[in-house]
Write an enzyme that holds these catalytic residues in place. Structure first.
Site, PDB file in Angstrom:
ATOM      1  N   CYS A  85      39.974  26.616  38.278  1.00 42.26           N
ATOM      2  CA  CYS A  85      41.013  25.978  39.079  1.00 42.26           C
ATOM      3  C   CYS A  85      40.465  25.387  40.374  1.00 42.26           C
ATOM      4  CB  CYS A  85      42.129  26.971  39.384  1.00 42.26           C
ATOM      5  SG  CYS A  85      41.576  28.466  40.233  1.00 42.26           S
ATOM      6  N   GLU A 102      49.515  31.114  40.577  1.00 39.33           N
ATOM      7  CA  GLU A 102      48.392  30.226  40.885  1.00 39.33           C
ATOM      8  C   GLU A 102      48.294  29.277  39.709  1.00 39.33           C
ATOM      9  OE1 GLU A 102      45.482  28.224  40.633  1.00 39.33           O
ATOM     10  OE2 GLU A 102      44.351  29.996  40.028  1.00 39.33           O
ATOM     11  N   ASN A 121      39.903  31.585  31.585  1.00 43.48           N
ATOM     12  CA  ASN A 121      38.686  31.110  32.252  1.00 43.48           C
ATOM     13  C   ASN A 121      37.968  32.178  33.074  1.00 43.48           C
ATOM     14  OD1 ASN A 121      41.083  30.729  33.878  1.00 43.48           O
ATOM     15  ND2 ASN A 121      39.803  29.716  35.380  1.00 43.48           N
TER      16      ASN A 121
END
Length: 480
Positions: A286, A252, A156
């Site tokens: 995210c 993460e 992403n």
């Protein structure tokens, strides 16, 4: 239109390597092949690790000035070739050309911050004589690199997330092996190109392209790899943690980010901010706003304002200057999102906007009356879908916000400083954005979450500390 990135090669320990077995890279907008990269295998990962053992010695022996110069030159290379980088990001991924330009500029900034933080990687003196019987002792600590870092990155943010691994890693004096997402390897190779042009000594950096099943476990389980830095999904993160053994982990792992809108908020600002926060990068972020909790007194007013903003989001060709939102990374992901939305609707949810799919495109979608146990409420949707909920008050909003196994960031819109402070203490997240959506980040701030959202913190200064160790030096002063 094919993109030529180092002739379809990958970087192993500073050397561009060709392989006959190639993986095609597709533009998700039209499924056109835009390039190809080597299908790396286990032996390639083992080779990279072997040479990285020499590379970590080279990296540690670089002076701070040498590290800074290399990082600054790499940042300048990215800036000088901004359109090339941006076009690569846009073609192989989901981002529009404007979003890709923004990411390219951020990646250059991340590398520049890494250069600045390299000079600040210092220790401090310790008063050993604070403990009785130690008047004859003095000392200090300093930081040294962990060694070899294996970094695994998602699709992403295919350039800036690479920058957040390589920049701090080199600033701290480590060797770095990058495994980029199979869908978006070209941006990672462009970053490697920047560092090779900047004069980074060979053996310090590798970018291995290929499928995770072929090379992932070699990097994760190797006893010669000292740290795993992973950005991706929670389930994959759990598998990595189980396999990694005794080494440093920085992870993460995504989120399901809430935004709270109180009745005293600037509702127009809240509507604009949450719209951008929900649908930037087609929601594949995210930090994307997924759940919005609105006080009941202003729910209807906010809903009308929000839906007007959502209608303005222009979906279309990624390379068009006027496009706001592109496709999902592939049609399979769009089908998953369609399935989750349909399941929510079958359970009683209402579609206020969107809800239709065409290939890899999924319209900006707004749902309300979603049951609390629906998948779209509990899990990270990672797509252009946002849920509206009516709440009685701030306490109700905080309780609902915390009722998921994620905690990366949250936003709250209010004019009441006490409400803002209460939310900042009670929300179980790594960051609270006041009068902003959860989708806010600068690359210098500590970034990470709690619960299923991860372990450790990124953000250049904080990543450098994760990628280095303290060593104590204590002197006992002897009488002559």
């Amino acid at each position: 239109m094919a993109i030529e990135i180092a002739g379809g090669r990958m970087l192993l320990a500073g050397e561009w390597i060709e392989k006959s077995d190639q993986i095609d890279v597709y533009n998700p907008e039209n499924n056109e092949i835009i390039g190809s990269v080597p299908a790396g295998k286990a032996e390639d990962a083992e080779y990279a690790i072997t040479l990285a053992k020499e590379g970590k010695e080279l990296a540690e022996n670089l002076s701070v000035r040498e590290r800074m110069d290399i990082l600054n030159k790499a940042a300048s290379y990215i800036q000088d070739n901004l359109e090339d980088f941006a076009r690569t990001i846009a073609l192989e991924g989901s981002k529009t050309i404007n979003e890709a330009r923004s990411e390219t500029m951020r990646a250059a900034e991340t590398i520049r911050i890494s250069a600045e933080e390299a000079r600040r990687l210092t220790g401090e003196s310790i008063n050993f004589d604070q403990m009785a019987g130690n008047k004859d002792r003095m000392g200090y600590y300093f930081r040294f690199p962990v060694g070899i870092i294996a970094a695994i990155t998602p699709f992403n943010d295919p350039l800036n997330l690479i920058a957040h691994k390589i920049g701090p890693g080199i600033a701290a004096g480590n060797a770095v092996i990058i495994k980029p997402a199979t869908e978006t390897p070209l941006s990672a190779l462009k970053m490697a190109e920047a560092f090779m042009n900047a004069g980074l000594p060979h053996k310090i950096l590798s970018v291995i392209t290929g499928r995770a099943r072929d090379i992932g476990d070699i990097l994760i389980e190797s006893k010669d790899v000292n740290m795993i830095s992973f950005t991706g999904g929670m389930q994959t993160g759990e598998k990595i943690a189980n396999k990694a053994g005794l080494k440093r982990l920085s992870m993460e792992l995504g989120s399901n980010s809430p935004a709270i809108v109180l009745k005293d908020a600037d509702l127009h600002e809240a509507a604009e901010s949450t719209t951008s926060g929900a649908f930037a990068a087609a929601g594949q972020n995210c930090l994307s706003v997924q759940r919005i909790y609105v006080e009941e007194d202003v729910y209807d007013t906010f809903k009308d304002l929000f839906l007007k903003e959502v209608k303005k989001v222009k979906v279309g060709n990624k390379l068009s200057e006027s496009t706001d939102m592109g496709p999902l990374i592939n049609e399979k992901e769009a089908e998953r999102i369609e399935k989750w939305v349909n399941e929510a609707v079958a359970s009683g949810a209402s579609i206020l906007s969107g809800g239709t799919r065409k290939g890899a495109y999924y319209e900006p979608t707004v749902l309300e009356n979603v049951p609390d146990d629906a998948t779209v409420v509990k899990e990270e949707i990672f797509g252009p879908v946002v849920l509206l909920f009516k709440v009685k008050n701030l306490d109700d909003a905080i309780q609902c916000s915390n009722d998921v196994n994620y905690g990366l960031q949250a936003g709250i819109f209010t004019a009441n400083v006490n409400a803002a402070l209460k939310a900042s203490k009670k929300l179980h997240v790594g960051g609270v954005m006041i009068n902003d959506s959860s989708d806010f980040r600068i690359d210098a701030m500590p970034f990470g979450g709690v619960k299923g959202s991860g372990i450790g913190r990124e953000g250049v200064e904080y990543a450098i500390k994760e990628m280095s160790e303290e060593r104590i030096v204590a002197f006992k002063i002897l009488d002559e």
